[in-house]
Motif scaffolding. Structure first.
Motif, PDB file in Angstrom:
ATOM      1  N   TYR A  50       0.830  -1.211   0.000  1.00  0.00           N
ATOM      2  CA  TYR A  50       0.000   0.000   0.000  1.00  0.00           C
ATOM      3  C   TYR A  50       0.862   1.257   0.000  1.00  0.00           C
ATOM      4  O   TYR A  50       0.596   2.207  -0.736  1.00  0.00           O
ATOM      5  CB  TYR A  50      -0.917   0.005   1.223  1.00  0.00           C
ATOM      6  CG  TYR A  50      -1.700   1.295   1.374  1.00  0.00           C
ATOM      7  CD1 TYR A  50      -2.807   1.552   0.568  1.00  0.00           C
ATOM      8  CD2 TYR A  50      -1.305   2.257   2.303  1.00  0.00           C
ATOM      9  CE1 TYR A  50      -3.518   2.742   0.691  1.00  0.00           C
ATOM     10  CE2 TYR A  50      -2.008   3.449   2.433  1.00  0.00           C
ATOM     11  CZ  TYR A  50      -3.113   3.693   1.622  1.00  0.00           C
ATOM     12  OH  TYR A  50      -3.803   4.865   1.739  1.00  0.00           O
ATOM     13  N   ALA A  51       1.918   1.256   0.809  1.00  0.00           N
ATOM     14  CA  ALA A  51       2.796   2.426   0.879  1.00  0.00           C
ATOM     15  C   ALA A  51       3.490   2.651  -0.466  1.00  0.00           C
ATOM     16  O   ALA A  51       3.596   3.785  -0.938  1.00  0.00           O
ATOM     17  CB  ALA A  51       3.823   2.243   1.993  1.00  0.00           C
ATOM     18  N   VAL A  52       3.972   1.588  -1.072  1.00  0.00           N
ATOM     19  CA  VAL A  52       4.673   1.710  -2.362  1.00  0.00           C
ATOM     20  C   VAL A  52       3.743   2.260  -3.430  1.00  0.00           C
ATOM     21  O   VAL A  52       4.096   3.190  -4.161  1.00  0.00           O
ATOM     22  CB  VAL A  52       5.238   0.338  -2.802  1.00  0.00           C
ATOM     23  CG1 VAL A  52       5.826   0.445  -4.211  1.00  0.00           C
ATOM     24  CG2 VAL A  52       6.298  -0.128  -1.829  1.00  0.00           C
ATOM     25  N   THR A  53       2.554   1.673  -3.546  1.00  0.00           N
ATOM     26  CA  THR A  53       1.615   2.116  -4.583  1.00  0.00           C
ATOM     27  C   THR A  53       1.118   3.538  -4.307  1.00  0.00           C
ATOM     28  O   THR A  53       0.930   4.328  -5.242  1.00  0.00           O
ATOM     29  CB  THR A  53       0.414   1.161  -4.665  1.00  0.00           C
ATOM     30  OG1 THR A  53      -0.194   1.035  -3.364  1.00  0.00           O
ATOM     31  CG2 THR A  53       0.853  -0.211  -5.147  1.00  0.00           C
ATOM     32  N   THR A  54       0.933   3.868  -3.040  1.00  0.00           N
ATOM     33  CA  THR A  54       0.477   5.211  -2.679  1.00  0.00           C
ATOM     34  C   THR A  54       1.517   6.256  -3.056  1.00  0.00           C
ATOM     35  O   THR A  54       1.201   7.292  -3.658  1.00  0.00           O
ATOM     36  CB  THR A  54       0.185   5.309  -1.167  1.00  0.00           C
ATOM     37  OG1 THR A  54      -0.872   4.409  -0.839  1.00  0.00           O
ATOM     38  CG2 THR A  54      -0.224   6.725  -0.791  1.00  0.00           C
ATOM     39  N   LEU A  55       2.773   5.993  -2.730  1.00  0.00           N
ATOM     40  CA  LEU A  55       3.856   6.936  -3.039  1.00  0.00           C
ATOM     41  C   LEU A  55       4.116   7.018  -4.542  1.00  0.00           C
ATOM     42  O   LEU A  55       4.380   8.096  -5.081  1.00  0.00           O
ATOM     43  CB  LEU A  55       5.133   6.526  -2.295  1.00  0.00           C
ATOM     44  CG  LEU A  55       5.085   6.742  -0.776  1.00  0.00           C
ATOM     45  CD1 LEU A  55       6.264   6.053  -0.100  1.00  0.00           C
ATOM     46  CD2 LEU A  55       5.080   8.235  -0.454  1.00  0.00           C
ATOM     47  N   ALA A  56       4.022   5.885  -5.210  1.00  0.00           N
ATOM     48  CA  ALA A  56       4.219   5.879  -6.665  1.00  0.00           C
ATOM     49  C   ALA A  56       3.148   6.718  -7.351  1.00  0.00           C
ATOM     50  O   ALA A  56       3.442   7.524  -8.249  1.00  0.00           O
ATOM     51  CB  ALA A  56       4.194   4.449  -7.198  1.00  0.00           C
ATOM     52  N   GLU A  57       1.915   6.541  -6.923  1.00  0.00           N
ATOM     53  CA  GLU A  57       0.806   7.312  -7.497  1.00  0.00           C
ATOM     54  C   GLU A  57       0.954   8.802  -7.182  1.00  0.00           C
ATOM     55  O   GLU A  57       0.733   9.654  -8.039  1.00  0.00           O
ATOM     56  CB  GLU A  57      -0.525   6.786  -6.962  1.00  0.00           C
ATOM     57  CG  GLU A  57      -1.737   7.486  -7.569  1.00  0.00           C
ATOM     58  CD  GLU A  57      -3.052   6.911  -7.071  1.00  0.00           C
ATOM     59  OE1 GLU A  57      -4.117   7.450  -7.441  1.00  0.00           O
ATOM     60  OE2 GLU A  57      -3.020   5.920  -6.313  1.00  0.00           O
ATOM     61  N   PHE A  58       1.350   9.101  -5.954  1.00  0.00           N
ATOM     62  CA  PHE A  58       1.506  10.501  -5.547  1.00  0.00           C
ATOM     63  C   PHE A  58       2.588  11.199  -6.362  1.00  0.00           C
ATOM     64  O   PHE A  58       2.411  12.337  -6.805  1.00  0.00           O
ATOM     65  CB  PHE A  58       1.850  10.580  -4.056  1.00  0.00           C
ATOM     66  CG  PHE A  58       2.099  11.974  -3.565  1.00  0.00           C
ATOM     67  CD1 PHE A  58       1.035  12.824  -3.267  1.00  0.00           C
ATOM     68  CD2 PHE A  58       3.396  12.455  -3.416  1.00  0.00           C
ATOM     69  CE1 PHE A  58       1.255  14.122  -2.833  1.00  0.00           C
ATOM     70  CE2 PHE A  58       3.630  13.754  -2.980  1.00  0.00           C
ATOM     71  CZ  PHE A  58       2.555  14.590  -2.693  1.00  0.00           C
TER      72      PHE A  58
END
Length: 208
Positions: A50-58
């Motif tokens: 979740y953290a990886v995908t959240t930061l990548a999207e951001f």
């Protein structure tokens, strides 16, 4: 050298590029400041998908980029044919025997297109005929003055007609050198605070 950035280094670089503080990033992503700080320090024992995908999207990058799978932030699936590269060029780019980062920085520099345009003008001889005609005209005039008036080779006008002729290779060599040197100077300056840039310690160590 090609040194791959760690997850933490990539995350920190992306945040610094956007002039964001950890507090602000935490507010905008919903991730805790302490967790973000750990990620940037490469303390990633508890990194979640979740953290990886959240930061990548951001940040607008791919998860593969954050995880170091690729160096491409946004185009991991670029079609090779769209790059207009020959087989030989692809082989060179794949062999990993040179600094790909520097090549990328060179290509994306704002003055690189101008350099390539002038290079094409020289290599493909777009102005060769004009230069040859100009030189021929000046030389014909010089020879006429020499024959008709027995003009001295060191005469002001004779010297002017001689120096006015352009050596195409020397001229474009200087133009292309100046353009490329200016680009490389700016890239070098940008590397001044880069951890991969030598500070002289390696040289001193080699001496010892």
């Amino acid at each position: 050298m090609n040194i791959k950035l760690t997850l933490g280094e990539r995350l920190k670089d992306l945040r610094v590029e956007r002039n964001l503080k950890l507090e602000t990033l935490a507010e905008q992503t919903g991730l805790s400041k302490s967790a973000l700080s750990k990620y940037e320090s490469d303390d990633v024992t508890d990194l979640s998908i979740y953290a990886v995908t959240t930061l990548a999207e951001f940040y607008g990058v791919t998860t593969d980029y954050l995880l170091g799978v690729t160096e491409n932030k946004k185009r991991p699936d670029a079609v090779l044919s769209d790059l207009h590269l020959s087989d030989g060029a692809v082989d060179v780019l794949r062999n990993g025997k040179f600094n790909h980062r520097l090549l990328c920085e060179l290509i994306v520099h704002e003055n690189f297109q101008r350099f390539m345009t002038d290079l094409e003008i020289y290599v493909d001889g777009y102005v060769s005929a004009n230069i040859q005609n100009l030189n021929a005209g000046l030389e014909a005039t010089r020879q006429m003055l020499k024959k008709k008036y027995a003009a001295d080779e060191n005469d002001l006008y004779m010297s002017t007609l001689k120096l006015g002729q352009i050596d195409e290779d020397e001229y474009f060599g200087r133009v292309l050198y100046d353009e490329l040197a200016a680009i490389l100077k700016q890239i070098k300056a940008a590397h001044g605070t880069d951890k991969t840039t030598s500070d002289g310690a390696a040289i001193e160590q080699a001496k010892k």
